[in-house]
Design an enzyme around this catalytic site. Structure first.
Site, PDB file in Angstrom:
ATOM      1  CG  ASP A  24      -2.219   1.011   0.985  1.00 47.60           C
ATOM      2  OD1 ASP A  24      -2.078   1.453  -0.037  1.00 47.60           O
ATOM      3  OD2 ASP A  24      -2.763   0.973   2.119  1.00 47.60           O
ATOM      4  CG  HIS A  41      -0.178   1.978  -9.186  1.00 47.28           C
ATOM      5  ND1 HIS A  41      -0.389   1.319  -7.753  1.00 47.28           N
ATOM      6  CD2 HIS A  41      -1.283   2.422  -9.694  1.00 47.28           C
ATOM      7  CE1 HIS A  41      -1.483   1.944  -7.402  1.00 47.28           C
ATOM      8  NE2 HIS A  41      -2.123   2.625  -8.619  1.00 47.28           N
ATOM      9  CG  LEU A 135      10.328 -17.100  -3.319  1.00 47.64           C
ATOM     10  CD1 LEU A 135       9.878 -17.029  -1.809  1.00 47.64           C
ATOM     11  CD2 LEU A 135      10.501 -15.735  -3.614  1.00 47.64           C
TER      12      LEU A 135
HETATM   13  C1  FPP Z   1      -2.067   0.196  -3.314  1.00 49.31           C
HETATM   14  O1  FPP Z   1      -1.557   1.434  -3.451  1.00 49.31           O
HETATM   15  C2  FPP Z   1      -1.354  -0.599  -4.355  1.00 49.31           C
HETATM   16  C3  FPP Z   1      -2.068  -1.543  -5.385  1.00 49.31           C
HETATM   17  C4  FPP Z   1      -3.527  -1.216  -5.417  1.00 49.31           C
HETATM   18  C5  FPP Z   1      -1.424  -1.835  -6.410  1.00 49.31           C
HETATM   19  C6  FPP Z   1      -0.069  -2.699  -6.209  1.00 49.31           C
HETATM   20  C7  FPP Z   1       0.435  -2.800  -7.601  1.00 49.31           C
HETATM   21  C8  FPP Z   1       1.817  -2.921  -7.747  1.00 49.31           C
HETATM   22  C9  FPP Z   1       2.764  -2.704  -6.758  1.00 49.31           C
HETATM   23  C10 FPP Z   1       2.457  -2.897  -9.390  1.00 49.31           C
HETATM   24  C11 FPP Z   1       2.017  -4.452  -9.874  1.00 49.31           C
HETATM   25  C12 FPP Z   1       2.420  -5.445  -9.248  1.00 49.31           C
HETATM   26  C13 FPP Z   1       2.760  -6.605  -9.589  1.00 49.31           C
HETATM   27  C14 FPP Z   1       2.776  -8.121  -9.163  1.00 49.31           C
HETATM   28  C15 FPP Z   1       3.304  -6.710 -11.096  1.00 49.31           C
HETATM   29  P1  FPP Z   1      -2.513   2.595  -3.426  1.00 49.31           P
HETATM   30  O2  FPP Z   1      -2.797   2.964  -4.615  1.00 49.31           O
HETATM   31  O3  FPP Z   1      -3.737   2.230  -2.514  1.00 49.31           O
HETATM   32  O4  FPP Z   1      -1.676   3.851  -2.789  1.00 49.31           O
HETATM   33  P2  FPP Z   1      -2.639   4.757  -2.041  1.00 49.31           P
HETATM   34  O5  FPP Z   1      -3.211   4.172  -0.575  1.00 49.31           O
HETATM   35  O6  FPP Z   1      -1.329   5.683  -1.371  1.00 49.31           O
HETATM   36  O7  FPP Z   1      -3.500   5.415  -2.779  1.00 49.31           O
END
Ligand code: FPP
Length: 254
Positions: A24, A41, A135
């Site tokens: 997050d 992201h 893994l």
């Molecule tokens: C939460 O941060 C994150 C996500 C919803 C997406 C996670 C995705 C990745 C790390 C990239 C792709 C992953 C792979 C496995 C290739 P948020 O957007 O909720 O952040 P915020 O709380 O600050 O708004």
């Protein structure tokens, strides 16, 4: 098969066998830098790479990452499509690196709403890494813990319709064998970056006895040093699985 922590005390060690992470803080990381949320992201993918490498080197056997929850479809359409593109790119580009590292990749969740190309890439990546064992990397995509318990219950009742008439015959072990990660032990260490202290419908059944580690650090900033700090914290925890401290240390009757 998953071992229920309520029945058997799993063996514990300083390094967790199974680490589950809610990644997050990508959006806030980007906003702090006056960048679009999607840049967060994209940077988050680097942290995924680093987590896989660090866990592999440290001797973690299972790493499970919450990439996209069932609720994330509610995000703006351009953010959802960027996330889908990132998954596609990661699957296209990273599989050979995963092979070199002996990583077996699996994706869990309801994949039916994903576009056919993405579903095909997921199947190919799972297939081509299926012999690896160093893994076990699992990406939870369009996953929700309640969805998982429901799909497990439905599949179990289809396989064993007689249970509906004899519900007393049903036990935890049987139901958990239908969960989407039934082949993995329950997580030892759960990490959530980004400052929130919630499980957010992640592996809700499997996290019953997991040690929970929350950090303010945003996911794009969560590198090897931060992961080692979480391992450090984990190694100081006394895991009692419902027993008393004296029982765990062999000082009282079990
Ligand atoms: C939460 O941060 C994150 C996500 C919803 C997406 C996670 C995705 C990745 C790390 C990239 C792709 C992953 C792979 C496995 C290739 P948020 O957007 O909720 O952040 P915020 O709380 O600050 O708004």
């Amino acid at each position: 098969m998953a071992i229920s922590s309520t029945k058997v005390i799993p063996s514990t060690s300083a390094i967790p066998e199974h680490v589950a992470i809610i990644m997050d803080g990508n959006g806030r990381w980007a906003s702090q830098r006056f960048l679009p949320r999607t840049a967060g992201h994209a940077k988050g993918v680097q942290s995924v790479r680093s987590a896989v490498e660090t866990c592999g080197n440290a001797g973690v056997r299972y790493l499970t990452l919450f990439a996209f929850s069932s609720e994330n479809w509610r995000r703006p359409a351009d953010e959802v499509s960027l996330l889908m593109r990132l998954f596609v790119q990661a699957l296209e580009r990273e599989v050979s690196r995963l092979q070199d590292q002996g990583v077996r990749l699996r994706v869990v969740g309801d994949l039916s709403p994903f576009e056919p190309k993405l579903q095909e890439l997921i199947l190919q990546a799972q297939d081509s890494t299926s012999q690896n064992d160093a893994l076990h990397l699992t990406i939870a995509a369009n996953y929700g813990g309640r969805w998982d318990i429901l799909q497990a219950t439905r599949r179990m009742l289809v396989a064993h319709p007689e249970l509906a008439a004899h519900p007393d015959q049903l036990d935890e072990q049987q139901l958990s064998s239908y969960l989407s990660m039934s082949w993995a032990p329950e997580p030892d260490l759960f990490i959530r970056t980004g400052g929130e202290q919630r499980i957010s419908n992640f592996l809700i059944w499997q996290l019953a006895y997991t040690e929970l580690f929350f950090t303010e650090c945003y996911w794009p900033d969560f590198g090897s040093a931060e992961l080692h700090q979480a391992f450090e914290w984990y190694s100081t925890r006394e895991r009692r699985f419902g027993r008393t401290s004296a029982q765990v240390h062999g000082l009282a009757k079990t």
